[in-house]
Design a protein around this motif. Structure first.
Motif, PDB file in Angstrom:
ATOM      1  N   ASN A  32       0.696  -1.086  -0.064  1.00  0.00           N
ATOM      2  CA  ASN A  32      -0.064   0.180  -0.174  1.00  0.00           C
ATOM      3  C   ASN A  32       0.858   1.270   0.124  1.00  0.00           C
ATOM      4  N   LEU A  85      -0.713   4.498  -1.272  1.00  0.00           N
ATOM      5  CA  LEU A  85      -1.752   5.059  -0.306  1.00  0.00           C
ATOM      6  C   LEU A  85      -0.925   5.612   0.959  1.00  0.00           C
ATOM      7  N   PHE A  86       0.163   5.125   1.416  1.00  0.00           N
ATOM      8  CA  PHE A  86       1.005   5.687   2.337  1.00  0.00           C
ATOM      9  C   PHE A  86       1.690   7.194   1.929  1.00  0.00           C
ATOM     10  N   GLY A 122      -0.844   9.743   1.799  1.00  0.00           N
ATOM     11  CA  GLY A 122      -1.039  10.563   3.144  1.00  0.00           C
ATOM     12  C   GLY A 122       0.055  11.259   3.374  1.00  0.00           C
ATOM     13  N   GLY A 155      -7.381  11.914   4.009  1.00  0.00           N
ATOM     14  CA  GLY A 155      -6.246  11.650   3.096  1.00  0.00           C
ATOM     15  C   GLY A 155      -4.672  11.693   3.790  1.00  0.00           C
ATOM     16  N   LEU A 179      -1.667  10.669   6.833  1.00  0.00           N
ATOM     17  CA  LEU A 179      -1.479   9.677   7.380  1.00  0.00           C
ATOM     18  C   LEU A 179      -2.252   9.021   8.354  1.00  0.00           C
ATOM     19  N   SER A 225      -5.523   9.259   8.613  1.00  0.00           N
ATOM     20  CA  SER A 225      -6.774   8.414   7.936  1.00  0.00           C
ATOM     21  C   SER A 225      -6.146   7.336   7.116  1.00  0.00           C
ATOM     22  N   THR A 226      -4.877   7.369   6.614  1.00  0.00           N
ATOM     23  CA  THR A 226      -4.478   6.207   6.229  1.00  0.00           C
ATOM     24  C   THR A 226      -4.446   5.122   6.742  1.00  0.00           C
ATOM     25  N   THR A 269      -7.916   3.678   7.296  1.00  0.00           N
ATOM     26  CA  THR A 269      -8.512   3.122   6.220  1.00  0.00           C
ATOM     27  C   THR A 269      -8.116   1.725   6.271  1.00  0.00           C
TER      28      THR A 269
END
Length: 216
Positions: free
Chosen positions: A7, A10-11, A14, A166, A168, A170-171, A174
C-alpha cells in the motif's frame, strides 16, 4: 511488512497530505507568532494586553480543544470551510503562542541600545522592530523555534483525527478498520513516513543554526 509495501501508494498520498498540513501550518504559525510577539513588546498597552491574552489562552489550552472549537464551534458561528482548513487553522492558532514566546525571548535578548539607536535615526517602533531588532533577534531563536516547529509537525497527527481525510492518520484508519490489516505494521509505516517529515526538517534547522552561528 506487506501491509506497508502493498500500500505504498496510499501511504505516499497520506504523506503528501500530512506534509501539506505541516507546511501551511508552518507559514501561518510563523507569521502569526511574530505578529503576536510584536504586540507583546509593543509600547501600546492594549496591544501588550492582547498579546498576553493570546499566549496565555493558547499555551494553556489543549490542542484537541482548539481543534474541536475550530472544527465544530466555528460552523455554529456561520463559518463553514473544509476540515482541512479548520485543522490547519487550529494548529496555527495553537503553535503561534509558542512561536511568539520564542521570538519574544529573542527580542528581549537584543540590547536596549539597539532600539534606542533606531529611534535616534528617526525610526518608529514598528520600523525599528522590523529593520533593527528582529533581524538580530531571529538569530538567537533558531534552536527554540526549531523545537517548536518539530513539535508542530508531530502535532499534525492530531489534526488528522478531526476528519481532514487523506493524511497519514486517515490512511492508518482505512487500512486497519476498513481493510482489516494488522495494526502494528500499519502504524510502523505511519511512523516511518512521519520521520520522513521530521528528520529532514531537523537537518534543515541544524544547517540554518550553523549558518546563523557563523554569521554572529
Amino acid at each position: 511488512m506487506s501491509a506497508v509495501t502493498d500500500n505504498l501508494g496510499l501511504f505516499f498520498g497520506g504523506y503528501l497530505r500530512s506534509l501539506s498540513i505541516c507546511l501551511w501550518a508552518l507559514v501561518g504559525s510563523l507569521v502569526l507568532g511574530v505578529l503576536v510577539a510584536a504586540c507583546r513588546v509593543s509600547p501600546v498597552p492594549p496591544l501588550r494586553a492582547f498579546g498576553a491574552f493570546w499566549v496565555t489562552t493558547f499555551r494553556n489550552t489543549p490542542l484537541s480543544v482548539v481543534l474541536f472549537f475550530c472544527a465544530f464551534g466555528l460552523p455554529e458561528l456561520g463559518i463553514n470551510r473544509s476540515f482541512f482548513f479548520f485543522g490547519v487553522l487550529g494548529l496555527v492558532l495553537y503553535t503561534s503562542a509558542f512561536v511568539c514566546e520564542a521570538v519574544r525571548s529573542g527580542i528581549n535578548s537584543v540590547s536596549a541600545g539597539q532600539a534606542e539607536a533606531a529611534r535616534s535615526i528617526g525610526l518608529n517602533f514598528s520600523q525599528g522592530l522590523r529593520y533593527v531588532v528582529l533581524p538580530q533577534a531571529l538569530r538567537t531563536v533558531v534552536p527554540p523555534l526549531g523545537s517548536v516547529i518539530i513539535a508542530m509537525f508531530k502535532n499534525s497527527a492530531v489534526v488528522g483525527a478531526f476528519g481532514v481525510g487523506g493524511d497519514l492518520w486517515s490512511t492508518g484508519q482505512t487500512l486497519t478498520s476498513a481493510r482489516g490489516l494488522e495494526t502494528l505494521p500499519v502504524f510502523v509505516g505511519i511512523a516511518f513516513f512521519y520521520l520522513m517529515i521530521t528528520l529532514p526538517a531537523g537537518a534543515i534547522l541544524q544547517i540554518v543554526e550553523r549558518k546563523v552561528a557563523i554569521a554572529r
